[in-house]
Each structure stands twice: as C-alpha cells, then as structure tokens.
Design an enzyme around this catalytic site. Structure first.
Site, PDB file in Angstrom:
ATOM      1  N   ASP A 455      32.303 -47.217   0.034  1.00 47.44           N
ATOM      2  CA  ASP A 455      31.533 -48.302  -0.864  1.00 47.44           C
ATOM      3  C   ASP A 455      32.282 -49.581  -0.286  1.00 47.44           C
ATOM      4  O   ASP A 455      33.381 -49.725   0.177  1.00 47.44           O
ATOM      5  CB  ASP A 455      31.910 -48.130  -2.108  1.00 47.44           C
ATOM      6  CG  ASP A 455      31.085 -47.221  -2.928  1.00 47.44           C
ATOM      7  OD1 ASP A 455      29.909 -46.981  -2.489  1.00 47.44           O
ATOM      8  OD2 ASP A 455      31.286 -46.623  -4.008  1.00 47.44           O
ATOM      9  N   ASP A 754      31.951 -44.285  -7.081  1.00 48.47           N
ATOM     10  CA  ASP A 754      32.438 -44.396  -8.055  1.00 48.47           C
ATOM     11  C   ASP A 754      31.584 -44.055  -9.400  1.00 48.47           C
ATOM     12  O   ASP A 754      32.162 -44.002 -10.358  1.00 48.47           O
ATOM     13  CB  ASP A 754      33.196 -45.774  -8.153  1.00 48.47           C
ATOM     14  CG  ASP A 754      32.201 -46.902  -7.807  1.00 48.47           C
ATOM     15  OD1 ASP A 754      30.963 -46.347  -7.619  1.00 48.47           O
ATOM     16  OD2 ASP A 754      32.476 -48.003  -7.676  1.00 48.47           O
ATOM     17  N   ASP A 758      26.644 -41.142  -7.651  1.00 43.26           N
ATOM     18  CA  ASP A 758      27.074 -41.027  -6.426  1.00 43.26           C
ATOM     19  C   ASP A 758      27.446 -39.543  -6.332  1.00 43.26           C
ATOM     20  O   ASP A 758      27.839 -38.750  -5.312  1.00 43.26           O
ATOM     21  CB  ASP A 758      28.730 -41.743  -6.094  1.00 43.26           C
ATOM     22  CG  ASP A 758      28.189 -43.106  -5.813  1.00 43.26           C
ATOM     23  OD1 ASP A 758      27.268 -43.440  -5.306  1.00 43.26           O
ATOM     24  OD2 ASP A 758      29.120 -43.997  -6.224  1.00 43.26           O
TER      25      ASP A 758
END
Length: 1013
Positions: A455, A754, A758
C-alpha cells in the site's frame, strides 16, 4: 530424496492446507521415537473437527432464533408479562437484570424478552449505565460488576510446567529401551562384580539418559514460554469505548456489561451486545456460524454477537454478555486447542527424519546381527557355544544397547523441532523489530518472497496528514498557519464547506480526560477536521444544527462516502466526498469565486482537472467535496444519489514519505525482491510518491485499476511483470494481481493491507502483512504478519528474518546429517570388520545431544546479517537440501570416516599403545577425535558457501555458550568420568592430535567450498 519428499511431504502449503494433506504426511512418518515431542507443534485435527461441529450447531441455533424472533415480532403487542425474577445477589449489587437473562436475550434473538425489559434503554437502566455517557463509577464498582457478570476473557489452556516436558521427553521409545538395558546391566553387573564396580556401565547409561532428557525438556520448555508470550501479543485488541462520559481506547479484555462500544467497518464485535445507534450496519457472522450472507443490524434487529465482523457501516453498542458466557468464548476455547498448522519446512524435515530413521533402523539391525554373529563365532571356536556366562550376557546386552543407540543417533528427531526453535527465536526477535508473526509458516515463507505488493498510505508514507493546498470556489490557495482562508471565502460557501467537513465524516472531535481537544478518526478524516477547525468551525455546534438521515461510509470499491442531512428551514441536503476525479465526474455545477452556483463548462472542467493533476503531481492526496439539494424528498432506505452534485472544492493533503523507505526499496531490489505499489489514490500522486521511494523506474509501468480490469489474459501476461504502480485500484484488482503473480508467474508474493476489503488479497497472498496502527481487525485476522509500526522498512526486516530462518535450518540440517552419516558408518563398518563398536552407548548419547538439542540451539538461532539481502531469493521451487549442502555433508563425512578408520587401523602403532589398557585408550582417542570434528564442523556450518566462518561469531552468544559448554563437558567426560563413559584420561600429545584433526576440517571446508556444484 527431494522427489520422495515432494511426493509424500509436499502437499502442505504455507497456508490454507487441506485436512487431507495434513493427515497424509502424518501417516507416512514411520520411524518416530517420541510422537508426543515430534508432533507437539502440529495441528490437533480432531479439535478442529470439534470447532467445525460447534459452528454448525451455532448456525442452526441462530437460524431458529432469527425465525422465532421474526414470528414474535408480528405479535409483539400481545406480549404477556414475563415471569422473570431478579436474583437477590444482583439486586444487592444495584442491578435489575442478571447475566443469564441478558445472554438468553441476545443469543436467542429474543424480541419478546427485550420488549419486556424496556428495550435497549430499559436494559441500560437495569445495568446502571447510560447509552450516551457509558459506565460511570470507580474501580470498586467495576470490580463488583466484574464479579457478577464475568470478565471478557476466554478459557485458555494452562501453562505446562517444566516437569510435563521432562515427562514427555521420557516418552522417547529408544530412551525407554536403553533405560531397560541400563537396569538389566545394573542387576547383572552388581550380581557378578558387586557394588560399585558392577554398576558403572548401567549408571553411565542412566546418567546419559537423564542428561539428554533434562537438556531436551529445558529447550522445549523455553520454546513453550516464547510461544505463550507471542500468543499474548496476538490477542492484544483495542476498541473505542465511552466510559465516564469520555471516549477512550481500551483493551477488549477490560470490557464490562454496560460499556458503550463504538464499532466501525472492519472491527470485530468484542462481546455480545445490543445496537444503540448507527447507520447501514452489516454484520458478517461467518466466523461464528459459517453463514456467508451478512446480516443487517438495526433498532428492529439489534442483536450483535461476539466474534462477528462489521462489514459495513458504523454504530454504538451496549455490551450485555462477556467472555465464556458468549458462544464465541466457547468456540475460541475449542479453536485454541486446534493449534497452528505445521509449516512446510517442519513437514519436509519430518520427511528427512523419516528417511534417515528407516536407514538407521536397517543399519542398527544389521550391526546387532553382525556383532551377535561375531560373539557366536567366538564361542563356537572356543567350544562353549551352549554355555553362557554373565560376561556373555553383558556383552550381548552391550551389543543391543549399541544397536538401539545407533537408532537414537540415526533418527534425527531434532530436525522438525529445530524449525520450531528457529521460528520461535525469530518471532521473539521480530517482536522487538515491530513485527508480530501470527502464523509460524509466515516466518519461513517470507524468506522466499520474490514480490512485495505494498500500500502507499501509511506504509510508504508517514500517515500524518495535513491539508496544504485547496481549490475552493475556483480559487487555488496554499494553506498555512499564517493564511486566513476563511476571510477570503464567500459566507455561503464557507458555511457549506464546514457543513460538509463536520457532517460527512467518520471522525469526531472530542474532549479527552485532560480536558484537551482531540480528533479521532483516520488520518485523512483528521486532516480534514483539523482544516475545518482552522477555518473557525465548531464541530459540535455544526452537528447540532442538522439531523443525519442516512450515512454511506467510505468504501474502497466506490471510493466515496456520503451523508444526507435534514436542515431546519432548508430541507434535505446530500454531501459527498472522495476520489477527486470520481466526485468531479458526478458534478455538473460548481461554486464560483462570488459564492454563486454555476454550471461546469469545458473551461471550468479543464481548470478543475488540471488543478487535481497539479496537486497530484506534487505528491498530494486529493479529495473533492460536493453537495446537492434533495428537492424531491428522500427516504432512509433510498441510496444516496451518485450524480447531479455541485462541487464545493478540492483539497490537497500532504502525507510525507517515511524516512528510510527509499533505502529499504533499494535493499529489496538488491535482494531480488520486486516492490510494487498498489493504491487507491490518483495515478499522478501514486507515480510521484513511487518515484520518490525508488519504486517506479524508467522501464516500469504505472496503470490504473479500471484499465487493468479491461485487459485480456494475453495482455496481462505481457503486462504484469512490468507493473510497478497500480493506482485507483479496487480490492478485486489487488486480488487479481496477486493471484496472477502466484499462479501464472510462480512468484512468492507478500501483500500489505489495512482495510476490510483487503482481506481476500491478504488471504490469497503467500504472506499477508496487515498494518498494526491503521489496519482493521478483519485485515489483521486475515494476515500472517502484523506490522506494528505500519512501516515499509519493517517489512524488509521481516524478509531478512525469513531468510535467516531458512538458512539457519539448512545449516543445522547440514551439520546434523554429517554426524548421522559418520556415526552410522563408523559403528556399522567397525562391527562388520572387527566385531566390536568403537563408540559405546553412553558416548553415542552424548554425540546425539551435541548434534540434536545443542546443535539446534547453536545454529538455528543465528541472527540475520545484511549479507542475506544480497542473495537471490529461494523462490517457490528451490530444493531445501541443495547441492551445496550435499557437497559439504559428503566431503566432511568422508574426511571424518577416513580419519577414524585410520585410527582404528594404525592408531595403536602410531601412539605406541601396548598392554591391557590399549583398546580403551584407542577407543577414547576415536571418541574424542570424533567429537572435536563435530565441534569444528559446527563452526564450519555457520556459512555454507562463504569461507569466513568467524564473521559475527561473537555477536551470537548462544553459539559461543554451546560451543564452550560442549568442549568443557567433553574434557570432563574423558578425564574424569571414565568409569561411566568407558573412557580413560589422554596425554597432552593425544589431546593435541584430537584438536589438530578437528581443526583440519576447517581448511578442508574452505577447499570444499571452492568446488563448483
């Protein structure tokens, strides 16, 4: 060997292994000396079946409860007064309802009982709490509440004492047989030679067995304590709670009935409870019931069950039932006994131990047969074949003990446990480096990682966000403490902007215990709220001027969030905010510099688009805020409109790159690990950050999620290896990318995540890495490793530790197999050719301890070095026992075998050994030389390819301690324990010779490492 291992032990994966695969390798393990110890750190499949059955029962109970509650709801007006009586002890404590009654209401979804008790408000009153300010009172009143209603903790398996590990170590079949041999030896020896002379051999074996048992038990006990500490860390979960009128973060284990808990997307419901207020709450109950269809929770269906997950929406909840009174508590108690899946390396080394065990068993039987044949031949020659003396019986017993001890040495029971030892050590150290490993296998798999999909926000950047640029009313301004933006904005536009910021938010402005203002929420929300406050806005005053009709929380699929407000005298208004280009595309009007609403023509559209691109090019995160008047009315069940908005403005939020990220990305590149950025942000922002981090190179590709989705399989095959940045990606795009990398390209993929969405990508990846600070509970539960500081550099540390674990196990395997081969060959060949074995049972037990428990401690706990990140990753298809290892094993084994045979053949002549003591001195020389060969080979094993084996040796205190204690005890055994260990003191020349032969293995190792394989 590799093909045998792959066929019989290759079915177990690093995660999501089938029960069939877990059962298969257990059945193949034929030669197991101590099942209790060998299978200690493997999954308890029967307990897992119990947990699955419990889930099915829960599912049926809940299904019936829901049907009953729906039926009851139809006839709610006809409810008869309940016959519930408040128990005396509950009344005495100041409450009007007991734990069992609350449990039956929530678990049974009992609408009638809930109505009888006055609904959620009535239950709150009976629990002496408030739905707005939460529990009040001092620690004494909380203690009273805890005693009455219980604690929010689950029953855990008791900590096993040291003596249980001693008891389990004694279950070793070969040690039991040797124990019987020792007792027989004692009885026969004392009967023939008297006390104490006749007891020496038997006592020697008993002492050796006890030493092996206690050293083994100490090592295992230490490991169990490490795992216990890690388990405690895994279970640390915090939740937002209102108590004594203040919103605060609290451990879920401190929750009490009556607490008011704040739940948001991705949270796990920490206890059974009742819905107080909230919007669009969807609950995933699959973890508790196995039911995949999410449940909508509202004031009509207010029941929230512990262990379920918030899939969408946000709400406050009144805690009613905690800990083992909940179904989740009972399920967790059973699940914890199921244990972790065994890791692929553990299974593979069980396979190696099985193969060598079978070979060892064969050699042991042949050795025993040859030794007995020699004895019988001698007796036949002497004409006393049918006449047996006590000496003959003792000799026969010694042969049997030698055969059993060959099995002790040949079955490397320590191999699978060395993996656990190394993993436990690495996990403990990684905790100090801010990485919490949830699944053992992740440690070793991370060492093979070839790709990291990371990310952007919070991992590569600091996640400390501030609004630094705005384009409001078509005017672009920089924001700083000195600028007074509020005075430059038209009054109507400022009012709309503050209304949007303070109402369309998942954050909150509260006063903490110290009386200071505090902003709660995600970093993006906090940055916007901070900006709103800097414009002179008042969060609470703004919230009180209107009523919230509906909230659609931020969703990474839609990349937007929205709210509908009822404003007195103005009617209904919808506000939305989200990804700039998506919200802008939903706008057909804009507020101009005069504060008037005008249509967006081509010129204005170009200006706003170029502003977004300019902000993004400066690595700013851009958000667009918009509103619309709902003149045709709005119902709470209607979706919030997706088009027809008026653009209020665009904000540019700065989120600086974390220090050290660029260097970490460079380390990954030199280690053969490709770093890819997968983000939901604007492509220009993503590219700017990726270049700053060193992720995006000249030959790399940056692509947007919608474009990626449109590609054909052939195009993806060409494209995926070059993708370095994926922007505006949805969770499905991330999942697709990970799946292709794993299956099509054979990469070992680590993925960071997070958010709740996901979870599929984290589950699909070889290693799922969840963020400890920004991550939701759902993401953490799907992950294998939790990065506690959300820092990319920590991910690189995890990769380094993963490689260290893999290589440490290889070093230990190389060392142990060398000892196995030599010990087997020496005793077998000597028995065949001379009719006697130079290494006795006691000596072989000592050698076994050096190579097993002590060897594992020394080699499996080597800390990682920076050089590890200069090698190519092992990847998915690398052989565990490599050609390099076979070269080192066979080279050293051949050298040791030749030396020992040389001593057996001409040792007496070289050292002028004469007289009755000559045989004992020669055997002591052979034993001592053999042990010192292992001591120096242990040092050689620190590096499999590098010649400098002393590099960093002083940093590993465990290695030095093990080496020092091995040498010390060897001196004691040879010089002082001769009567028990069948040794005799050696002269200085003989000691120097033993050391010299051992040391000679080091230059030999250098020469071996120069042979290409």
């Amino acid at each position: 060997m590799e093909s045998y291992l792959h066929e019989n032990f290759g079915g177990v994966k690093s995660k999501n292994s089938t029960d069939e695969a877990l059962q298969k390798w257990r059945k193949v393990c034929g030669v197991v000396k101590n099942p209790k110890r060998r299978f200690r750190f493997t999954a308890n499949i029967s307990k897992r079946y119990e947990a699955a059955a419990m889930r099915r029962t829960n599912q049926e109970k809940l299904r019936v409860a829901v049907l009953v509650s729906k039926a009851a709801f139809q006839f709610i007006q006809g409810v008869q007064p309940s016959d519930y009586v408040v128990p005396d002890e509950v009344k005495a404590a100041g409450f009007q309802i007991c734990a069992d009654e609350m449990g039956s209401i929530v678990e049974g979804h009992d609408v009638k009982k809930l109505k009888f008790h006055g609904g959620v408000k009535g239950i709150a009153e009976k629990l002496s709490t408030s739905t707005t300010t939460g529990l009040s009172g001092d620690s004494e009143s909380r203690q009273r509440r805890q005693e009455l209603f219980g604690v929010n903790k689950f029953t855990e398996s008791e900590v096993r004492s040291f003596w249980i590990f001693v008891f389990e170590a004694l279950h070793d079949m070969t040690l039991m047989i040797l124990g019987v041999c020792a007792i027989v030896s004692l009885l026969v020896g004392i009967a023939t030679e008297g006390w104490p002379k006749g007891a020496h051999d038997g006592l020697g074996i008993v002492a050796s067995i006890l030493l092996v048992v206690f050293v083994t038990a100490s090592s295992d006990y230490r490991q169990s304590l490490q795992f216990k500490d890690l388990d405690k860390e895994k279970k640390k979960i915090s939740i937002q709670v209102t108590r004594n009128g203040y919103r605060q973060k609290m451990s879920i284990y401190n929750l009490l009935p009556g607490d008011i808990v704040h739940l948001a997307i991705g949270d796990q419901v920490p206890a059974d409870g009742l819905f107080v207020s909230g919007f669009s709450v969807l609950i995933d109950e699959s973890s508790l019931t196995g039911e995949s269809e999410p449940v909508m929770v509202t004031s009509q269906n207010p029941f929230l069950l512990s262990g379920t997950k918030v899939q969408d929406g946000s709400c406050t909840m009144l805690v009613t039932t905690v800990g083992m009174r909940t179904q989740w508590g009972k399920l967790m108690a059973t699940l914890s006994e199921g244990g972790d899946d065994e890791t692929p390396l553990q299974v593979k080394l069980n396979g190696v131990a099985t193969i060598i065990g079978k070979i060892g068993l064969f050699f042991a039987v042949v050795t025993f047969v040859v030794l007995v044949k020699g004895l019988m031949g001698r007796k036949l020659q002497e004409g006393r074949f049918w006449w047996w003396s006590a000496d003959d019986a003792m000799e026969m017993l010694e042969f049997f003990a030698i055969a059993v001890t060959i099995v002790v040495v040949a079955v490397p029971e320590g191999l699978p446990l060395a993996v656990t030892l190394s993993l436990a050590f690495a996990m403990k150290k990684m905790m100090n480096d801010k990485a919490l490993v949830r699944h053992l296998a992740a440690c070793e798999t991370m060492g093979s990682a070839t790709t990291i999909c990371s990310d952007k926000t919070g991992t590569l950047t600091t996640n400390r966000m501030t609004v630094v640029k705005t384009c409001i009313c078509m005017n672009t301004k920089e924001v700083s403490k000195d600028t007074s933006l509020s005075s430059e904005l038209p009054g109507s536009a400022l009012k709309l902007l503050l209304q949007s910021i303070f109402n369309n938010t998942g954050g909150e402005v509260v006063v903490n215990k110290r009386g200071k203002r505090e902003i709660l929420g995600t970093p993006t929300e906090s940055a916007l709220l901070e900006f709103g406050l800097s414009l002179g806005g008042d969060f609470h005053a703004e919230r009180e001027t209107c009523t919230i009709v509906k909230v659609e929380p931020f969703n990474s699929e839609k990349k937007r969030m929205g709210v509908v407000l009822r404003i007195p005298e103005e009617g209904l208004r919808a506000h939305c905010k989200g990804a700039s280009e998506i919200i802008l595309a939903a706008c057909d009007k804009v507020i101009n510099s005069d504060g008037n609403v005008v249509s967006i023509d081509e010129e204005k559209s170009k200006y706003l688009t170029s502003t977004i691109n300019q902000f993004a090019g400066e690595a700013l995160r851009t958000l667009c805020l918009a509103y619309m008047e709902l003149e045709n009315g709005f119902l709470a069940d209607d979706p919030i409109p997706s088009t027809g908005y008026t653009c209020i403005g665009i904000v540019g939020i700065k989120d600086p790159v974390r220090p050290g990220v660029k260097e970490s990305v460079e380390v990954c590149r030199s280690a053969g690990i490709m770093v890819r950025m997968v983000t939901g942000d604007n492509i220009n922002t993503a590219k700017a950050i990726a270049r700053e981090c060193g992720i995006l190179t000249d030959d790399g590709i940056a692509i947007e999620g919608p474009d990626f989705r449109e590609k054909t399989q052939e195009e993806l095959f060409e494209l995926i290896p070059k993708i370095q940045v994926m922007a505006r990606s949805s969770p499905l795009d991330k999942h697709t990318l990970v799946r292709h990398l794993r299956t099509t390209f054979g990469e070992v993929v680590a993925v960071t995540g997070d958010g709740t969405n996901d979870a599929p990508a984290l589950h699909e990846a070889d290693i799922g890495l969840a963020m400890g600070i920004a991550g939701t509970e759902v993401a953490k539960e799907s992950a294998d490793v939790i990065i506690l500081d959300d820092n990319f550099s920590t991910i690189v540390t995890v990769a380094k530790w993963g490689r260290s674990v893999y290589i440490n196990i290889q070093k230990f395997v190389q060392f142990q197999l060398t000892v196995n081969v030599v010990a087997l060959l020496v005793n077998f060949s000597s028995a065949c050719l001379t009719g006697s074995a130079p290494l006795t049972a006691v000596q072989l037990l000592w050698v076994n301890m050096i190579m097993d428990t002590l060897g594992a401690l020394a080699l499996a706990t080597e800390p990682p070095t920076d050089d590890l990140m200069k090698r190519a990753p092992v990847g998915r298809r690398g052989d565990f026992i490599s050609n390099v290892m076979w070269r080192n094993i066979l080279g050293q084994a051949l050298y040791q075998f030749v030396v020992i045979w040389f001593l057996q053949a001409v040792g007496k002549w070289i050292f002028f050994l004469r007289g009755p003591n000559a045989e004992v001195v020669l055997n002591t020389l052979i034993f001592n030389t053999f042990v010192f060969c292992q001591v120096f080979n242990e040092v050689n094993s620190r590096e499999m390819e590098e010649t400098d084996v002393f590099k960093g040796i002083w940093d590993n205190q465990v290695f030095i301690a093990v080496l020092g204690s091995t040498v010390f005890f060897q001196i004691v055994i040879v010089e002082y324990l001769g009567t028990f260990a069948n040794t005799t003191p050696l002269s200085l020349v003989q000691w120097i010779f033993c050391l010299g032969v051992g040391y000679a293995s080091m230059p030999l190792a250098v020469r071996l490492k120069q042979i290409p394989v």
